[in-house]
Write an enzyme that holds these catalytic residues in place. Sequence first.
Site: not given
Length: 276
Positions: A70, A107
Amino acid sequence: MSGDRIPLAGVMGHPVAHSRSPRLHGFWLRRLGLPGHYVPLDVAPEDLRDVLACLPKAGFVGVNVTIPHKEAVLDIADIVTDRAALIGAANTLTFQADGRIRADNTDGHGFLENLRQSVPDWRAEAGPAVVLGAGGAARAVIVALRDAGAPEITVANRTRVRAEQLCQEFGPRLRVEDWTQAGNAIARAATVVNTTSLGMTGQPDLPIALDRLQRGTVVNDLVYTPLETRLLRIAAERGCIPVDGLGMLIHQAVPGFERWFGARPEVDAETREVLL
């Protein structure tokens, strides 16, 4: 991409076999009657750059990225959204028609949408928030809470210095509480979020005193295996509003699916059942 190619997407991690994303996206593709496939892609860190360069040529329109990629994808992407840059991680890559890779982080979107769907009258500005943990998920949650209007965000992490770094980075509304004293911060919180893996199957329980949780506090555990963690069970017993982590997993997937396959999927009870 030419119109006769079936769009491909996937989730890239190492390992990645445990991911529920292929089941989720596959369900949405079938439900909406769309052509396309979504597959797990186990890619070692040293191969990440090479694999990303090849995927668009094979018909991929984008991928989700998970641990451990990520952060690394930010250095590879051609375009990084402000949100992904601020959080320091991306979870959604889109391969554009001109070949460039766009990195975003959904997110925080998933976190907020899950809270709003689970607790329709939840408002970030209703009172202080407590965030347990200081990793990538915590960064996304903190940015989302701050931007949604939380008046104060207390961060507690096992390693205090990591929490202090977040406070320096994300501004004056943040404060640090010692990990051992997190129970005190919880006592005055309107929203509590566990972003650590503690309480997950195979991990120790969250070692934080929960006896001062106040009735009506919204308690969100990002862990979703098990669906009801010890934190959520105690929260329910104390009259709090428990919110499990499965909804965030589902909601964070919506923007990517829409970008890649051209339709916005609905998040409902049947979607949750598919993942359970």
